[in-house]
Structure formats: C-alpha cells, structure tokens
Design an enzyme around this catalytic site. Structure first.
Site, short mmCIF file in Angstrom:
data_model
loop_
_atom_site.label_atom_id
_atom_site.label_comp_id
_atom_site.label_asym_id
_atom_site.label_seq_id
_atom_site.Cartn_x
_atom_site.Cartn_y
_atom_site.Cartn_z
N ASP A 64 -20.55 -28.55 -5.61
CA ASP A 64 -19.50 -27.58 -5.28
C ASP A 64 -18.53 -28.07 -4.20
O ASP A 64 -17.45 -27.53 -4.04
CB ASP A 64 -20.13 -26.25 -4.82
N HIS A 65 -18.89 -29.09 -3.47
CA HIS A 65 -18.04 -29.55 -2.36
C HIS A 65 -17.02 -30.61 -2.82
O HIS A 65 -15.83 -30.45 -2.66
CB HIS A 65 -18.89 -30.14 -1.24
N ASP A 119 -27.49 -27.01 3.74
CA ASP A 119 -26.17 -26.46 4.05
C ASP A 119 -26.36 -25.31 5.01
O ASP A 119 -27.26 -24.47 4.84
CB ASP A 119 -25.48 -25.96 2.77
N ARG A 379 -15.22 -20.61 8.89
CA ARG A 379 -14.97 -21.55 10.00
C ARG A 379 -13.48 -21.83 10.12
O ARG A 379 -12.82 -22.05 9.11
CB ARG A 379 -15.70 -22.87 9.75
N SER A 535 -22.18 -27.17 11.03
CA SER A 535 -22.82 -27.46 9.76
C SER A 535 -24.19 -28.12 9.91
O SER A 535 -24.60 -28.53 10.99
CB SER A 535 -21.90 -28.32 8.90
N ARG A 537 -24.84 -30.88 8.31
CA ARG A 537 -24.67 -32.26 7.83
C ARG A 537 -25.40 -33.27 8.72
O ARG A 537 -25.09 -33.44 9.89
CB ARG A 537 -23.19 -32.61 7.69
C1 MIC Z 1 -19.54 -26.83 5.90
O1 MIC Z 1 -19.25 -25.67 5.64
O2 MIC Z 1 -19.20 -27.41 6.94
C2 MIC Z 1 -20.39 -27.61 4.90
C3 MIC Z 1 -19.54 -28.67 4.32
O3 MIC Z 1 -20.79 -26.76 3.86
C4 MIC Z 1 -21.60 -28.15 5.66
C5 MIC Z 1 -22.42 -29.10 4.89
C6 MIC Z 1 -21.81 -30.45 4.80
O4 MIC Z 1 -21.29 -30.97 5.79
O5 MIC Z 1 -21.89 -31.02 3.72
C7 MIC Z 1 -22.55 -27.08 6.19
O6 MIC Z 1 -22.09 -26.03 6.53
O7 MIC Z 1 -23.74 -27.34 6.36
FE1 SF4 Z 2 -18.67 -24.62 0.97
FE2 SF4 Z 2 -19.52 -24.81 3.51
FE3 SF4 Z 2 -17.20 -23.63 2.91
FE4 SF4 Z 2 -19.43 -22.46 2.25
S1 SF4 Z 2 -18.73 -22.90 4.32
S2 SF4 Z 2 -17.63 -22.66 0.95
S3 SF4 Z 2 -20.73 -24.17 1.71
S4 SF4 Z 2 -17.72 -25.79 2.62
#
Ligand code: MIC
Ligand code: SF4
Length: 642
Positions: A64-65, A119, A379, A535, A537
C-alpha cells in the site's frame, strides 16, 4: 479489583514478566501484518532466521505504500513480497486492495486477539477491541516465527467519553482533542482505553480513526470495547462469528482518567508541523488553501467517503484548490461506485487516487512551494508532504470537503445542516485481491524472487568493553523518524537497499550527516525528549547502524524507535542529569570506558567527554533480554547465538 480491557487482553496473552507498569512483559502474538515499505526488511530478516512457515494464527502482507512504481524497484519488491508470502504461509493483499489498517479492520481483525504490525498505525485494530501494536520489522519477523513480543508493561489511561458529537463534529476531532490535552509524548508508556456512555454513540470506523491516531500520542496502543456496535460491524462484513464481547469490569481500575464531553467538541485542526498543535478551526480562521487531501488509514472508511460525497454533491472544487481523494480499500471504492457516490465526487472535480497511502507518505501530490494543504491524515511533520516549506493542517473529512469547495479553511458548523446519506447494512464482500498462501506441502515448489534492488540487511557489532565515538549530530526535542530516515516518492523505493538509503539519513537537519559519519567511523547522535517519535520504520535504526552510529544519547525515547535501536545493536542511553545535554556539542569526542560491564550489570554508564574534559552519567534501564541483545550486537545476532 476489576480489570480494564487492556489488562484483560494482556493477561490472556501474557507469557513472561511482572505486570507492573515499567517492567518488561512478554506477549503472545496471534496475528501479524506488514506493509511493503517495512515488509521487505521484515521478510529478509524472517528468511535469515531460517523458519519454514509462519507460526501465527494469521499473517498478512499488504502492499500500500510504494505503489507509484516510477522505476523497477517497487515492482521488484512487490514480487519478492508475493513470493515470500506464498511460500511461508502468509496472505498477500495485492496493490490496489487498500491500506493495510483499513483492510485488516474490514477483513481480518478479531476482537480479543493480539496484532503486531510493522507499521505504527497498527493500533487501528483497537477500534474493534484488539490489542494491536506497531513494531519494527524484525520484531514482527520474530513474532511470525512464533517468538514472544516484549513491551514495557503500560499504565492504562481511561478516556471516559460522555455525551454525543454535535453535527459536523467528527471522530477526528475527538482524537485531536486528546492530542491537544496530552501532546505527542503524553501517551508514552501508556495504553489509552476508551470507556463511558459516549462510546456507544461511535461506530467502528469512528473508533478506528481514534485508535489509529493514538499513535501520534506515542502510546503503546489504544483500545475500545468490543460491544453490540462491533458485532453489527463484523456482521456487515460477513464475519459475525469472529465477534466476542470485551468490556471493562464495572469496577475496573485505571492509572489515570480523562473525561471528554463529546457534545462540547468543535471542529479542530492540527497546525503545522505537529499533530498536537491543535486549535479550533474557527479560531484559526479562513486561511486560503491550495490543496485538500482526503484519505489515509485515519480517515478513508466508507463512512468518511460517503460524508465527503454528500458534501461535494452538486458542488465544484474551488478553482484555487486541488482536491485528492484516496478511498481506504477496494471495498470502499467499489461500494462508492455501486452507490453512485463516486460519481458525485468525480463530478465535483476531485482527483481520485488509488486505494493506498499516497500523499500521506509523500507518494505524489506534494503541495506547491509554501502551499497550504488540509489533510485528513495523521501526521503533518515538516517536509513529510514532499515540499519542504508546505504548511500542512490535519482536519476531519467534513472540514476538508467543505474547505475544498470554499477555498479557505472553513468551520463546517457555519454551513447549516449536514447533508443526508445512508450507510448500507451490508458491505460488499469480495476478497479476490487477497492471495492465500500455498498449502504447506506445496511450499517447496515456490521460489522466492529477489530483485536487484534488494540488498543485505546490515548486522550490528557486538559491544566492546570500551566505546569511543564522535558526536556527529545534536538535535532538539520530538525528533521524528521522518527526520532520521525520510520517506517520500524519491526515497521510499529504496527501503530494501540500506546502502543507497544511507545518503538521505538526517538530510533535512544536516546535509553532510552521512559523510560525517563515515569520516569518524564510530558515531554518536545526541537528542532531546521523545527522540524517534512517529513511525515504526526500523530503517531509522538500520541506516544509522550502517553509517557507524553506535549510540544515541537523549533525554527520552519513543517506544518503537528505542526497541528498533536495541534490535539493531545501537545503545539508546538517557541523561541522568538532563542539564548534561547542554554540555555536549557536535564534534565532541566521547568515551564510555566501562560500557560493556556497566550494561551487563545494570549500572549507570560512565560517559567521558574527552573534548571538554568532563564526565557524565547515563542510564540504560535495559531488561536482561535487552542487555543480551546489545552485547551480542543486535537481535539477529542474539537470535542466531541462541
Ligand atoms: C508512516 O506513516 O510514517 C509509515 C510510512 O506508515 C510508517 C512505516 C514506514 O516507515 O514504512 C509507520 O507509520 O510506521
Ligand atoms: Fe500509510 Fe502510514 Fe499514512 Fe497510514 S499513516 S496511510 S500507514 S503512510
């Protein structure tokens, strides 16, 4: 003494440790989820463990990313993920099927179960009474292998909801209010549990918006009861058999309590650049806007989209505004289409994006220079949109949709009655985009396909008796993982390629970070409060590891990032005397002459500042398991040693 929902869920999955706040406890994990941006590392690590099939009740791999595919990299990663899933017993949700958290809630989540996801927004599952937590990929890999997951036993905060939301006030406003009160570090070490009469007035998608964005509090997770409303939701998903009632005992005991009167809430917005910089929309006033983005795992349910469609119906998006809409899942998009609501959205001039994270992670739709963007996301960290000087505000779908028409930030309550819409009693169920794994007896025949973008996972170094390193960077409070390891369309495709990613580490704060690390060999980063928030990550630990970062010394850490640092074999240490933070500067040479002994024996850690001729004391606060991991040089080595 009565039990909270949190205590019930923890007790039923307890494996080890004292259930006393602050102590490390081990939990059994029933379900896991991964997404593609963290999943490649998680599965590479799972492969390194040499386990044939996952040992969980259910594991799902979502894509999905990284769906932009501007080069071969993402498509290669997707193929890798699909083939690993097939071989190792994991369900694979194909690109186009939707955002992991939305799809998991719709199709897989089960009240009363534990869910570990690579995630940070995995707590979305708390909306149906799951104990759903985010973690680094390696922790998820261990859980897939049947290993225990460790957390610090949390305190439980009772958020008692009373009253009922007024028209035009949304679940998003509830969580923005919680963020306003508690801040982005207010949830650290805590589970946020929602109780009270007001809970009954909130549907499952609304509850999921609230638990999803609880991640921004730094909380371990958030949870709602599983009640009749949950049963109705699961029934509408054809899954009533998965329902179980989970309520707190009448005399449940909590560590803290907050009361929110839903009827008093107004439409709110988080202002640039933090989710807790919350003000009433009416107070911010009618600022001119350039972009509106509706979607993300926080606000992309059918309910949200139908509200948006009803508001847009018969209107046209303001000429100075670009409106994008990303429905959360194929189910949502399909139903919008069947109900004719998609047509209303298209007619109004919205730009329909695929069911994926999209602009939320900077995968396209970067605003114009200095542009003001209203987003229904979770965010708004500086630069996350892809435009360094963009001003991102987080709002409800209602506020977003109305503002897209007026061209200025608009309080929806000033615009009369909320237009009517009907939510169907059954969802459209078709799991044709979810590929089940191969049966165990056929798994041998499946070949895992590794594209050229997939590089090795860096391994930590066993801890030496003495550590000498140079301070390469000193940062302020609330540094996010987006600062440490940025995402976005240009960088995300390289999530499986740590050497390539490393050139972007901390780039927003210091152009030369990577180069400086290489110059000094052993590096240290100094941080303020809540270092590594945001996140899950683990790239924010693996990339610094690759660059030679051996320790991060901060005033305090965010939960998932601290765990990721330990897993990578990087020491997360805190100042015993916070004023020492002011005494250390970039380029100072630091030594920890007795570090191994001190870590091993749980003593304070002696830090000598060779440049300043001073000595400070640091705390580790590691559990025995964490000590062993750090001394071995990270969780992979530790697991291999075992
Ligand atoms: C995000 O919202 O920052 C992400 C991308 O979903 C991350 C995960 C990632 O860095 O792949 C998260 O929230 O954990
Ligand atoms: Fe995707 Fe992270 Fe954004 Fe949720 S917050 S939509 S998991 S990138």
């Amino acid at each position: 003494m009565g039990l909270s929902i949190t205590h019930k869920l923890i007790s039923s999955h307890w494996v080890s440790g004292k259930m006393v706040p602050g102590e490390e406890i081990g939990l059994k994990i029933d379900q896991t989820l991964t997404q593609d941006a963290t999943g490649t590392m998680a599965y590479l690590q799972f492969e390194a463990m040499g386990i044939d099939r996952v040992k969980t009740e259910l594991s799902v791999s979502y894509v999905d990313h990284n769906t932009l595919q501007s080069g071969f990299e993402n498509a290669d990663d997707h193929k890798f993920l699909q083939t690993v899933a097939k071989k190792r017993g994991i369900y694979f949700s194909r690109p186009g099927n939707g955002i992991c958290h939305q799809v998991h809630l719709e199709r897989f989540g089960v009240p009363g179960k534990t869910l570990l996801g690579s995630d940070s927004h995995t707590p979305t599952g708390g909306g149906i009474g799951m104990l759903a937590m985010g973690a680094g990929g390696l922790d998820v890999a261990v859980a897939m292998g049947g290993g225990t997951y460790y957390i610090t036993m949390p305190k439980v905060v009772n958020v008692k909801l009373i009253g009922k939301l007024s028209p035009w006030v949304a679940a998003k406003d509830v969580i923005l209010e919680v963020l306003r009160r508690l801040t982005v570090k207010g949830g650290v070490g805590k589970v946020i549990e929602y109780t009270g009469e007001g809970v009954k007035t909130l549907s499952v998608p609304e509850r999921a918006t609230i638990t999803n964005m609880g991640a921004e509090l730094g909380a371990t997770t958030s949870v709602f009861p599983s009640d009749e409303i949950t049963r109705e939701f699961l029934k509408a998903q054809g899954r009533e058999k998965d329902w179980a009632e989970i309520l707190p005992d009448e005399d449940a005991v909590y560590d803290e309590e907050i009361v929110i009167d839903l009827s008093e809430l107004k439409p709110l917005a988080a202002m640039p650049h933090m989710p807790d910089k919350v003000k009433a929309v009416s107070e911010i006033g009618p600022i001119k806007i350039d972009q509106v983005c509706i979607g993300s795992c926080t606000n992309s349910s059918l309910l949200d989209m139908l509200k948006v469609a009803a508001i847009l119906k018969g209107k046209t998006v303001h000429p100075d505004v670009s409106l994008t809409i990303s429905p959360g899942s194929k189910q949502v998009l399909n139903m919008l289409s069947d109900l004719g609501a998609l047509s209303d959205i298209i007619a109004a001039g919205a730009r329909i994006l695929e069911s994926a994270c999209g602009p939320c992670i900077g995968m396209g739709q970067a605003p114009k220079s200095g542009g003001v963007s209203l987003r229904t996301f979770n965010r708004n960290f500086e630069g996350r949109s892809g435009t360094a000087d963009a001003q991102v505000y987080l709002v409800s779908p209602e506020t977003a949709a109305i503002s897209a028409i007026t061209g200025v930030l608009t309080d929806p309550q000033t615009l009369g009655e909320m237009p009517e819409f009907t939510l169907p009693s059954m969802f459209k169920i078709d799991d044709n985009m979810i590929i089940p794994p191969a049966p165990a007896e056929e798994a041998d025949k499946v070949e895992i396909v590794y594209g050229p973008n997939i590089k090795e996972v860096p391994k930590g170094r066993p801890l030496e008796d003495e550590l000498k390193a140079t301070v390469v960077l000193k940062v302020e409070d609330n540094i996010t993982t987006d600062h440490i390891m940025p995402a976005g369309a240009k960088i995300l495709p390289y999530r499986s390629n740590i050497p390539y990613l490393s050139q972007f580490c901390f780039k927003q704060l210091d152009e030369n970070f990577a180069e400086n690390c290489k110059k000094v060999g052993n590096a240290i980063v100094v941080g303020g409060q809540n270092y590594g928030q945001g996140s899950s990550r683990e790239h924010a630990a693996l990339v610094p590891l690759y660059l030679g970062v051996r320790a991060v010394i901060a005033k305090s850490f965010a939960r998932m990032h601290k765990a990721n640092l330990i897993n990578a074999g990087i020491l997360p240490l805190t100042f015993i005397n916070e004023a020492d933070y002011d005494r250390i500067e970039k380029d100072d040479v630091l030594t920890m002459p007795y570090v191994k002994d001190e870590v091993l024996n749980g003593k304070d850690i002696t830090l000598k500042n060779e440049t300043k001729g001073e000595t400070y004391k640091l705390a580790g606060g590691f559990s025995d398991r964490q000590k062993d991991i750090l001394i071995s040089g990270g969780l992979l080595r530790y697991t291999a040693n075992k």
